[in-house]
Design a protein around this motif. Structure first.
Motif, PDB file in Angstrom:
ATOM      1  N   THR A 150      18.193   4.499  -9.531  1.00 56.39           N
ATOM      2  CA  THR A 150      17.225   4.722 -10.601  1.00 56.39           C
ATOM      3  C   THR A 150      15.809   4.731 -10.023  1.00 56.39           C
ATOM      4  O   THR A 150      15.507   4.022  -9.060  1.00 56.39           O
ATOM      5  N   TYR A 151      14.960   5.531 -10.646  1.00 56.56           N
ATOM      6  CA  TYR A 151      13.590   5.692 -10.176  1.00 56.56           C
ATOM      7  C   TYR A 151      12.716   4.557 -10.689  1.00 56.56           C
ATOM      8  O   TYR A 151      12.692   4.260 -11.895  1.00 56.56           O
ATOM      9  N   TYR A 197      15.075   6.708   2.963  1.00 50.53           N
ATOM     10  CA  TYR A 197      15.183   5.524   3.813  1.00 50.53           C
ATOM     11  C   TYR A 197      15.675   4.390   2.928  1.00 50.53           C
ATOM     12  O   TYR A 197      14.990   3.976   1.979  1.00 50.53           O
ATOM     13  N   VAL A 198      16.875   3.871   3.219  1.00 52.34           N
ATOM     14  CA  VAL A 198      17.518   2.850   2.392  1.00 52.34           C
ATOM     15  C   VAL A 198      17.475   1.514   3.120  1.00 52.34           C
ATOM     16  O   VAL A 198      17.783   1.433   4.320  1.00 52.34           O
ATOM     17  N   GLY A 257       9.748  -5.983  -4.169  1.00 51.40           N
ATOM     18  CA  GLY A 257      10.891  -5.208  -4.633  1.00 51.40           C
ATOM     19  C   GLY A 257      10.501  -4.035  -5.499  1.00 51.40           C
ATOM     20  O   GLY A 257      11.278  -3.088  -5.652  1.00 51.40           O
ATOM     21  N   ARG A 258       9.273  -4.079  -6.043  1.00 51.51           N
ATOM     22  CA  ARG A 258       8.780  -2.985  -6.883  1.00 51.51           C
ATOM     23  C   ARG A 258       7.380  -2.538  -6.504  1.00 51.51           C
ATOM     24  O   ARG A 258       7.037  -1.369  -6.677  1.00 51.51           O
ATOM     25  N   ASN A 259       6.590  -3.453  -5.996  1.00 52.16           N
ATOM     26  CA  ASN A 259       5.195  -3.145  -5.677  1.00 52.16           C
ATOM     27  C   ASN A 259       4.869  -3.591  -4.260  1.00 52.16           C
ATOM     28  O   ASN A 259       5.393  -4.605  -3.771  1.00 52.16           O
ATOM     29  N   PHE A 260       3.979  -2.836  -3.628  1.00 50.32           N
ATOM     30  CA  PHE A 260       3.522  -3.166  -2.287  1.00 50.32           C
ATOM     31  C   PHE A 260       2.029  -3.465  -2.349  1.00 50.32           C
ATOM     32  O   PHE A 260       1.238  -2.653  -2.835  1.00 50.32           O
ATOM     33  N   TYR A 319      13.095   4.055  -5.269  1.00 49.85           N
ATOM     34  CA  TYR A 319      14.313   3.990  -6.085  1.00 49.85           C
ATOM     35  C   TYR A 319      15.027   2.671  -5.811  1.00 49.85           C
ATOM     36  O   TYR A 319      14.768   1.991  -4.814  1.00 49.85           O
ATOM     37  N   GLU A 320      15.969   2.356  -6.704  1.00 47.05           N
ATOM     38  CA  GLU A 320      16.742   1.118  -6.575  1.00 47.05           C
ATOM     39  C   GLU A 320      18.137   1.338  -7.137  1.00 47.05           C
ATOM     40  O   GLU A 320      18.342   2.148  -8.035  1.00 47.05           O
ATOM     41  N   THR A 321      19.113   0.615  -6.564  1.00 45.06           N
ATOM     42  CA  THR A 321      20.435   0.539  -7.162  1.00 45.06           C
ATOM     43  C   THR A 321      20.935  -0.898  -7.105  1.00 45.06           C
ATOM     44  O   THR A 321      20.630  -1.629  -6.157  1.00 45.06           O
ATOM     45  N   GLN A 322      21.711  -1.269  -8.099  1.00 42.08           N
ATOM     46  CA  GLN A 322      22.358  -2.581  -8.107  1.00 42.08           C
ATOM     47  C   GLN A 322      23.802  -2.482  -7.637  1.00 42.08           C
ATOM     48  O   GLN A 322      24.523  -3.484  -7.629  1.00 42.08           O
TER      49      GLN A 322
END
Length: 569
Positions: free
Chosen positions: A298-299, A260-261, A362-365, A286-289
């Motif tokens: 990247t994980y 899911y993006v 963006g990294r933590n919920f 995961y994330e991409t720039q």
């Protein structure tokens, strides 16, 4: 025998006549009936035969494309002794988004049920499960979904596709994604194009889809993540691998699926994936720039780990902002996910779906609260997206506790719902356009005083309000095969559904004390929205016999008012 007598006409030749526009594209699935003898389908017009598609495989249907450039009357024909045709439809590329496909043939193994006035989304043929790639593209809502064309049972997965203007009235489009070539030879349930999501191409018209390709027993990875694009909004280009393997060192099982993006609060694309480890079900982040989201993923780590209800893998995660712009740190987000193989020991319900509301940086919920998305549990694989500033979502109106790969099981999607905060929780009422389904009023007085109200067909909406919140009642429905009612008592609000003599789970929202209820009945389903969506129960009703009537078996004296509408698309 008279030498001049004519031989009897062949009865094994099947012919279908179609009047075509110019530049029609045919999609046809056919197979050989006898090993070693090709199956064939011919195209003819007034001048005779002008084309043919053939298939040698006698195990599974082969997909063929054929262009008919001239318009006018055309016949397609095949010999049923040598050829089986599963599906045949045509469309024109210039108009397909406006008109959809024209299905001219299915067979009894994959034909949809004939349900007059049915208003839930169903595929034009074959099997369907999870909604995929739900979003607005080119100005219109698009729905992709897990699909198998050639039967009403789960098998090697494709992506079906439809487009709408209001989330309710859909036009069917050509099949969008297909299994890899080595999976198309036989119907062995080994994998295919599994669930995923879609985003609009940021720098050009079109769609980018993300999906899991699964191949059973493939080494070292059964499931890898893929992407493909579509510039015309109805056909996919070549798919490419973007995540070839699970993250190392996390102790994950082979479960690694359902990308899911979405855009994160930092402006970067994020991807959620479901998996499992010894700790429990897992959501990976995961994330991409890369602004196109085409690569560079990247994980970042495990966003969530759940052991609750003996969950194995987490499936179909999705995440979106609820009450503000995504860049505002104060904005609350909702994280929704399915607990695969979960069992609520208290109620016997299986495969629950959870919704957590909190803050995402963006990294933590960080969780504020958690609730079940649906106490009826037949709202699985729920997927939502932000349509402008309004979250919209829908789920598969079924549950793997009932839907077995060994039985015919034509299913539907739930009514589309909005998502908002209120009533000390997450609300998921039906979208406002659902009111456009209302036809004529069937009743405004009799139901409220305890009388029986008959329904002309299976598509009905009931709206009623109690004099006081939490007041006990039982709304009883007449169905030929199922004991069905909606009940409120001290323990909470529940859907009672019993088919046959076996035990039934307790489909209950514990402790709910509601006042206002909106109930949607359709062939094979009931959806209950209480207190504007604070408590929602979705239940598939076994079979397709309609509910024929309703009455308050108890508590009619506590009903302030009730209205019943006949529904239609």
């Amino acid at each position: 025998m008279d030498d001049n007598a004519k031989a009897p006409a062949r009865t094994t030749l099947r012919t279908i006549e179609v009047d075509l526009p110019v530049n029609a594209v045919w999609h046809i699935w056919l197979k050989a009936m006898v090993p070693g003898i090709q199956g064939a389908l011919a195209f003819s017009n007034a001048n005779g035969k002008f084309g043919e598609v053939i298939a040698s495989n006698a195990e599974e249907y082969s997909f063929r494309i054929y262009h008919v450039f001239g318009g006018g009357p055309v016949e397609i024909s095949y010999d049923t002794d040598t050829t089986s045709v599963s599906v045949a439809y045509w469309f024109t590329a210039q108009e397909v988004l406006e008109t959809g496909i024209a299905v001219v043939h299915t067979n009894p193994a994959n034909a949809p049920p004939d349900l007059p006035e049915c208003y839930h989304f169903r595929p034009p043929f074959g099997w369907m499960n999870d909604p995929n790639g739900f979003g607005r593209f080119g100005g219109r809502p698009h729905l992709f979904y897990q699909h198998y064309s050639h039967g009403l049972r789960w098998n090697n997965m494709h992506w079906g596709h439809a487009v709408s203007s209001d989330y309710l009235r859909w036009r069917h489009l050509p099949i969008f994604l297909f299994p890899s070539e080595d999976l198309t030879a036989r119907p062995d349930r080994r994998g295919g194009a599994f669930s995923g999501s879609a985003i609009a191409l940021p720098n050009a018209p079109g769609i980018r889809v993300f999906f899991t390709e699964k191949v059973q027993d493939r080494a070292p990875e059964q499931e890898v993540q893929m992407t493909a694009t579509s510039s015309d909004l109805f056909s996919a280009g070549q798919a490419e691998v973007i995540l070839p393997s699970r993250p190392e060192g996390e102790g994950l099982t082979f479960d690694f699926r359902d990308p899911y993006v979405f855009k994160g609060p930092d402006g970067h694309w994020k991807m959620l994936l479901g998996s499992q480890s010894a700790e429990g079900g897992v959501i990976l982040l995961y994330e991409t720039q890369d602004v196109t989201a085409a690569g560079g993923w990247t994980y970042l780590g495990k966003l969530l780990v759940k052991k609750r209800h003996s969950t194995t893998a987490i499936e179909c995660p999705c995440m979106l902002p609820l009450d503000g712009v995504l860049t505002d740190p104060a904005t609350r987000w909702v994280l929704i996910y399915g607990l695969m193989n979960s069992v609520d020991a208290t109620t016997g319900r299986r495969n629950l779906t959870m919704a957590e509301v909190g803050w995402f940086d963006g990294r933590n919920f960080s969780r504020e609260f958690i609730q079940e998305l649906d106490f009826g549990t037949d709202n699985y694989a729920f997927q939502a997206f932000l349509d402008g500033d309004a979250p919209v979502g829908m789920g598969w109106l079924a549950n793997w506790a009932d839907a077995s790969p060994t039985i015919d099981f034509p299913t539907a999607m739930t009514l589309p719902r909005t998502l908002k905060l209120g009533g000390n929780g997450l609300l998921t009422p039906p979208i406002g356009a659902a009111e456009s389904l209302r036809g004529h009023i069937l009743d405004r007085t009799r139901l409220a005083v305890g009388q029986r109200v008959s329904f002309p067909h299976g598509a009905v909406e009931i709206l009623f309000e109690l004099k006081e919140p939490g007041t006990p009642f039982e709304l009883k429905f007449d169905h030929p095969n199922v004991d069905l009612s909606v009940v409120q008592e001290e323990a909470g609000l529940s859907i009672r559904h019993r088919a046959g003599d076996g035990p039934s789970p307790n489909f209950i929202a514990p402790g709910a004390k509601v006042r206002r209820l909106r109930i949607f009945l359709d062939y094979g389903s009931i959806e209950v929205f209480a207190d504007r969506g604070r408590f929602v129960g979705t239940k598939r009703i076994a079979g397709f016999e309609p509910v024929s009537a309703a009455r308050f078996a108890a508590g009619a004296e506590n009903v302030a008012h009730a209205t019943v509408w006949s529904l239609r698309l």
